[in-house]
Design a protein around this motif. Structure first.
Motif, mmCIF file in Angstrom:
data_model
loop_
_atom_site.group_PDB
_atom_site.id
_atom_site.type_symbol
_atom_site.label_atom_id
_atom_site.label_comp_id
_atom_site.label_asym_id
_atom_site.label_seq_id
_atom_site.Cartn_x
_atom_site.Cartn_y
_atom_site.Cartn_z
ATOM 1 N N LEU A 251 0.803 -1.225 0.000
ATOM 2 C CA LEU A 251 0.000 0.000 0.000
ATOM 3 C C LEU A 251 0.833 1.272 0.000
ATOM 4 C CD1 LEU A 251 -2.818 -1.150 2.433
ATOM 5 C CD2 LEU A 251 -3.042 -0.671 -0.004
ATOM 6 N N GLY A 252 2.152 1.138 -0.009
ATOM 7 C CA GLY A 252 3.009 2.304 -0.149
ATOM 8 C C GLY A 252 2.833 3.349 0.932
ATOM 9 N N GLY A 253 2.561 2.941 2.152
ATOM 10 C CA GLY A 253 2.441 3.898 3.247
ATOM 11 C C GLY A 253 1.069 4.522 3.404
ATOM 12 N N ALA A 254 0.095 4.114 2.601
ATOM 13 C CA ALA A 254 -1.258 4.648 2.741
ATOM 14 C C ALA A 254 -1.830 4.248 4.100
ATOM 15 C CB ALA A 254 -2.156 4.129 1.617
ATOM 16 N N SER A 255 -2.700 5.092 4.632
ATOM 17 C CA SER A 255 -3.234 4.854 5.973
ATOM 18 C C SER A 255 -4.619 4.234 5.906
ATOM 19 C CB SER A 255 -3.295 6.171 6.755
ATOM 20 O OG SER A 255 -4.132 7.097 6.101
ATOM 21 N N GLN A 268 -11.225 1.317 4.313
ATOM 22 C CA GLN A 268 -10.771 2.201 3.250
ATOM 23 C C GLN A 268 -9.332 2.611 3.521
ATOM 24 O OE1 GLN A 268 -13.558 5.454 2.903
ATOM 25 N NE2 GLN A 268 -15.248 4.089 2.302
ATOM 26 N N VAL A 269 -8.584 2.846 2.439
ATOM 27 C CA VAL A 269 -7.166 3.170 2.535
ATOM 28 C C VAL A 269 -6.874 4.348 1.624
ATOM 29 C CG1 VAL A 269 -4.836 2.322 2.061
ATOM 30 C CG2 VAL A 269 -6.497 0.813 3.139
ATOM 31 N N GLY A 270 -6.006 5.234 2.065
ATOM 32 C CA GLY A 270 -5.652 6.389 1.246
ATOM 33 C C GLY A 270 -4.811 7.376 2.043
ATOM 34 N N PRO A 271 -4.827 8.651 1.643
ATOM 35 C CA PRO A 271 -5.639 9.216 0.563
ATOM 36 C C PRO A 271 -4.916 9.186 -0.786
ATOM 37 C CG PRO A 271 -4.557 10.964 1.753
ATOM 38 C CD PRO A 271 -4.144 9.696 2.433
ATOM 39 N N ALA A 280 -5.080 2.831 -9.771
ATOM 40 C CA ALA A 280 -3.762 2.214 -9.919
ATOM 41 C C ALA A 280 -3.375 1.462 -8.650
ATOM 42 C CB ALA A 280 -2.718 3.285 -10.244
ATOM 43 N N ALA A 281 -3.730 2.021 -7.492
ATOM 44 C CA ALA A 281 -3.459 1.326 -6.233
ATOM 45 C C ALA A 281 -4.224 0.011 -6.169
ATOM 46 C CB ALA A 281 -3.833 2.221 -5.052
ATOM 47 N N CYS A 282 -5.462 0.022 -6.648
ATOM 48 C CA CYS A 282 -6.251 -1.212 -6.687
ATOM 49 C C CYS A 282 -5.605 -2.242 -7.607
ATOM 50 C CB CYS A 282 -7.679 -0.917 -7.152
ATOM 51 S SG CYS A 282 -8.735 -0.186 -5.888
ATOM 52 N N ALA A 283 -5.130 -1.781 -8.736
ATOM 53 C CA ALA A 283 -4.511 -2.701 -9.690
ATOM 54 C C ALA A 283 -3.310 -3.408 -9.062
ATOM 55 C CB ALA A 283 -4.084 -1.949 -10.951
ATOM 56 N N ALA A 284 -2.579 -2.699 -8.201
ATOM 57 C CA ALA A 284 -1.403 -3.293 -7.563
ATOM 58 C C ALA A 284 -1.777 -4.345 -6.524
ATOM 59 C CB ALA A 284 -0.567 -2.197 -6.911
ATOM 60 N N LEU A 285 -3.040 -4.351 -6.108
ATOM 61 C CA LEU A 285 -3.484 -5.277 -5.068
ATOM 62 C C LEU A 285 -4.176 -6.515 -5.625
ATOM 63 C CD1 LEU A 285 -4.951 -2.736 -2.489
ATOM 64 C CD2 LEU A 285 -2.779 -3.950 -2.340
ATOM 65 N N ARG A 286 -4.331 -6.603 -6.935
ATOM 66 C CA ARG A 286 -5.022 -7.751 -7.501
ATOM 67 C C ARG A 286 -4.398 -9.059 -7.039
ATOM 68 N NH1 ARG A 286 -5.427 -5.223 -13.613
ATOM 69 N NH2 ARG A 286 -7.130 -3.781 -13.179
#
Length: 296
Positions: A251-255, A268-271, A280-286
């Motif tokens: 998640l690259g440090g997202a909170s 939920q995660v972000g921002p 794009a963040a979702c795509a990385a989590l597939r």
């Protein structure tokens, strides 16, 4: 694909005429006796029970009473779907969507949407909005999503609100009128998946995921931090925090943000500054189910 809460699905089957043996299996399932439930349902499914086949699909999907096996889940869902089971048609469509079989997914989701299944109406309405595998038809898309929203499907209400900003008023009026016709009588057959769509406009539905909660309309550029990604909804908030802990390396440090929603807690995660970044963040989590949402 979002994990379906088996209690609400299994006990809320569309059929009102469950056989006593199927009910016995459901009772065993709710008491945590999963292998016994599976043993009850298997011969019933072999004898043609769509309800039992659907329940077995759930068992194999969730890995309860049997080892998790999505191929077996798909076979049982398909058996039940061919028997007219709406939940199975929708679950099969969503599973096919997850596996990349968009044409097969839209065929089953279109059939379930026309029969009024709210999750299917939301996903199929999303496809119609985009002309994604079916001819673009925004009035019909609005009709399906508005019907799903009217049945209380929260993601459909969010999507409908965003559609209100993207679809002209005259088309929305046509959609409302069409929704009324759909309720009054069966709809026409769904357009064949994979057919050529008409001209697309610039605004499209984003995050076309197999889960019914995922379709969201791509809006105009948003201010910094206006989006998060949603990773699921849980009855137990500890399950949400456990999932976040497991996925955090990607998640690259997202909170994390936990959003109460009735009896559920949304993870939920972000921002993220834009919907594109969230996607794009979702795509990385597939293959983890994930979709962008407006941060509120």
């Amino acid at each position: 694909m979002r994990r379906i809460v088996v209690g609400s699905v299994l006990l809320g089957l569309a059929s009102q005429a469950l056989g006593q043996d199927v009910r016995t299996g459901i009772q065993a399932w709710t008491e945590g006796r999963y292998p016994q439930a599976v043993a009850i349902w298997k011969p019933l499914a072999q004898n043609g029970s769509a309800d039992a086949a659907f329940n077995l699909g759930q068992a194999y999907k969730l890995g309860r009473g049997v080892p998790a096996d999505l191929a077996a889940a798909q076979r049982y869902y398909e058996q039940a779907a061919r028997g007219g089971h709406l939940e199975a048609q929708t679950s099969l469509g969503l599973l096919l969507f997850q596996n990349g079989n968009r044409a097969g997914a839209l065929r089953w989701l279109g059939q379930a949407a026309q029969a009024g299944e709210p999750r299917a109406m939301l996903v199929y309405g999303t496809a119609l909005f985009n002309g994604d595998g079916v001819p673009e038809d925004r009035a019909r898309a609005y009709a399906f999503v508005s019907r799903a929203a009217a049945q209380g499907l929260a993601p459909a209400r969010v999507t409908l609100g965003e559609m209100d900003q993207l679809i002209p008023l005259d088309e929305r009026k046509k959609g409302v009128a069409l929704a009324q016709v759909m309720v009054a009588k069966p709809a026409a057959p769904a357009p064949a998946a994979g057919s050529k769509s008409g001209r697309r406009t610039s605004a499209k539905l984003a995050a076309r995921s197999p889960t019914p909660a995922t379709p969201a309309v791509a809006a105009r550029p948003a201010p910094q931090g206006a989006f998060r990604v949603q990773l699921g909804a849980f009855r137990d908030s500890s399950a949400a925090t456990s999932l976040f802990a497991r996925l955090s390396p990607k998640l690259g440090g997202a909170s994390m943000t936990l959003v109460p929603s009735g009896t559920m807690t949304r993870l939920q995660v972000g921002p993220y500054a834009t919907r594109a970044q969230a996607s794009a963040a979702c795509a990385a989590l597939r293959p983890q189910p994930c979709f962008p949402v407006a941060a509120r």
